[in-house]
Design an enzyme around this catalytic site. Structure first.
Site, mmCIF file in Angstrom:
data_model
loop_
_atom_site.group_PDB
_atom_site.id
_atom_site.type_symbol
_atom_site.label_atom_id
_atom_site.label_comp_id
_atom_site.label_asym_id
_atom_site.label_seq_id
_atom_site.Cartn_x
_atom_site.Cartn_y
_atom_site.Cartn_z
ATOM 1 N N LYS A 103 0.821 -1.236 0.000
ATOM 2 C CA LYS A 103 0.000 0.000 0.000
ATOM 3 C C LYS A 103 0.843 1.269 0.000
ATOM 4 O O LYS A 103 0.795 2.066 0.951
ATOM 5 C CB LYS A 103 -0.941 0.010 1.204
ATOM 6 C CG LYS A 103 -1.934 -1.143 1.261
ATOM 7 C CD LYS A 103 -2.955 -0.922 2.363
ATOM 8 C CE LYS A 103 -3.959 -2.042 2.465
ATOM 9 N NZ LYS A 103 -3.402 -3.298 3.024
ATOM 10 N N ASP A 156 3.177 8.004 -1.152
ATOM 11 C CA ASP A 156 4.255 8.972 -0.922
ATOM 12 C C ASP A 156 4.297 9.907 -2.129
ATOM 13 O O ASP A 156 3.438 9.818 -3.018
ATOM 14 C CB ASP A 156 5.593 8.214 -0.732
ATOM 15 C CG ASP A 156 6.550 8.975 0.181
ATOM 16 O OD1 ASP A 156 6.661 10.220 0.021
ATOM 17 O OD2 ASP A 156 7.180 8.351 1.049
ATOM 18 N N THR A 181 -11.388 -0.030 4.453
ATOM 19 C CA THR A 181 -12.700 -0.463 4.957
ATOM 20 C C THR A 181 -12.857 -0.166 6.453
ATOM 21 O O THR A 181 -13.955 -0.227 6.991
ATOM 22 C CB THR A 181 -12.926 -1.968 4.699
ATOM 23 O OG1 THR A 181 -11.721 -2.649 4.999
ATOM 24 C CG2 THR A 181 -13.313 -2.237 3.279
ATOM 25 N N ARG A 233 -7.989 -15.388 7.726
ATOM 26 C CA ARG A 233 -8.224 -16.246 8.887
ATOM 27 C C ARG A 233 -9.162 -17.422 8.654
ATOM 28 O O ARG A 233 -9.002 -18.471 9.286
ATOM 29 C CB ARG A 233 -8.709 -15.377 10.047
ATOM 30 C CG ARG A 233 -7.578 -14.542 10.622
ATOM 31 C CD ARG A 233 -8.071 -13.394 11.435
ATOM 32 N NE ARG A 233 -8.652 -12.347 10.601
ATOM 33 C CZ ARG A 233 -9.013 -11.156 11.043
ATOM 34 N NH1 ARG A 233 -8.875 -10.854 12.310
ATOM 35 N NH2 ARG A 233 -9.514 -10.256 10.223
HETATM 36 O O1 C5P Z 1 -8.360 -12.688 7.951
HETATM 37 P P1 C5P Z 1 -9.071 -11.895 6.907
HETATM 38 O O2 C5P Z 1 -9.744 -12.746 5.850
HETATM 39 O O3 C5P Z 1 -10.013 -10.853 7.485
HETATM 40 O O4 C5P Z 1 -7.887 -11.112 6.161
HETATM 41 C C1 C5P Z 1 -8.124 -10.163 5.151
HETATM 42 C C2 C5P Z 1 -6.820 -9.669 4.596
HETATM 43 O O5 C5P Z 1 -7.118 -8.604 3.685
HETATM 44 C C3 C5P Z 1 -5.864 -9.072 5.617
HETATM 45 O O6 C5P Z 1 -4.538 -9.347 5.169
HETATM 46 C C4 C5P Z 1 -6.120 -7.582 5.571
HETATM 47 O O7 C5P Z 1 -4.997 -6.810 5.892
HETATM 48 C C5 C5P Z 1 -6.484 -7.399 4.090
HETATM 49 N N1 C5P Z 1 -7.325 -6.240 3.810
HETATM 50 C C6 C5P Z 1 -8.572 -6.049 4.377
HETATM 51 N N2 C5P Z 1 -9.321 -4.935 4.066
HETATM 52 C C7 C5P Z 1 -8.853 -4.032 3.191
HETATM 53 C C8 C5P Z 1 -7.595 -4.215 2.597
HETATM 54 C C9 C5P Z 1 -6.865 -5.351 2.934
HETATM 55 O O8 C5P Z 1 -9.035 -6.871 5.152
HETATM 56 N N3 C5P Z 1 -9.592 -3.000 2.863
#
Ligand code: C5P
Length: 239
Positions: A60, A63, A119, A211
């Site tokens: 992400k 800069d 989000t 997860r």
């Molecule tokens: O464990 P989980 O399925 O919630 O992980 C979602 C992954 O997506 C994490 O690595 C999180 O940092 C990433 N992510 C997110 N929402 C975003 C951008 C990235 O959950 N808007």
């Protein structure tokens, strides 16, 4: 259009990461985020690539254009498949990112995806802290439009936004969606969630799943189930 399930390797170090990856016999699409990359550096990228997996490097960037251009030139050399930047950095920064990637890439330029609004940001934060007095969806769509005009390949968004983005910006503009949960799963810190089936119906191109797979006692079986739901619409668990 390619569609795939990307597993978020949200592990603290390479030992935990490879303990997880060793359970799989197939080539995967995985996401390496800041916590793992800042701990293990480019070596972990090379090690995962050597095993034949595809990589979304989720750093992400945000800069000034010159710094992003030079950083993307270096990232291009890592030979990953997807990278991302914040659309909030502006169009000049996004154009510089693409230029840097094109110049730095040894093979094909990786896909470059824009983060619109995180989000975790609520309407209240947007209005009161960031002084953006617009509706969240209108803001997201506007940032996605900026990303498309700056030659990015798509955006990260919730699956609920995928269809709006495709309606306005076309099916070739990729949507990558986290916040995926199976029915009866814990939501953890995610708010706007969808099942893989839901994400397929709403037109997400890639789903990012952490997860639900990484915390499961049988991650391989759960990964297969998520893939089947997302790619084929099958709700049959197991084999
Ligand atoms: O464990 P989980 O399925 O919630 O992980 C979602 C992954 O997506 C994490 O690595 C999180 O940092 C990433 N992510 C997110 N929402 C975003 C951008 C990235 O959950 N808007």
């Amino acid at each position: 259009m390619n569609k795939d399930v990307i597993i978020a390797l949200d592990f603290q170090n390479k030992v935990e990461t490879f303990r997880f990856l060793d359970q799989f016999n197939q080539k995967l699409y995985v996401k390496v985020g800041m916590e793992l990359f800042y701990k293990e550096g480019k070596e972990i990228i090379e090690n995962i690539k050597e095993r034949g997996h595809s990589i979304f490097l989720d750093l992400k960037l945000h800069d000034i254009p010159t710094t992003v251009y030079k950083t993307m030139k270096n990232i291009g050399e890592l030979n990953v498949d997807m990278v991302n930047i914040h659309t909030l950095g502006g169009k000049e920064m996004m154009n510089s990112a693409i230029l840097g990637l094109e110049e730095g890439s040894i093979n094909k330029r990786p896909l470059c995806i824009g983060v619109t609004l995180l989000t975790s940001l609520s309407k209240k934060t947007l209005n009161d802290e960031l002084l953006v007095n617009k509706d969240i969806n209108e803001t997201i769509l506007h940032y996605a439009k900026n990303a498309k005009e700056s030659h990015l390949d798509g955006v990260v968004c919730s699956s609920l936004e995928s269809s709006i983005i495709h309606d306005h910006l076309g099916l070739n503009f990729i949507t990558v969606t986290p916040g995926i949960r199976l029915e009866n799963d814990l939501y953890h810190d995610q708010v706007r969630v969808a099942t893989p089936t839901h994400a397929r119906i709403l037109g997400s191109d890639y789903i990012v799943v952490g997860r639900t797979i990484t915390n499961d006692s049988n991650p391989v079986k759960t990964y297969e189930f998520v893939r089947k739901q997302f790619l084929e619409g099958s709700d049959k668990f197991g084999y």
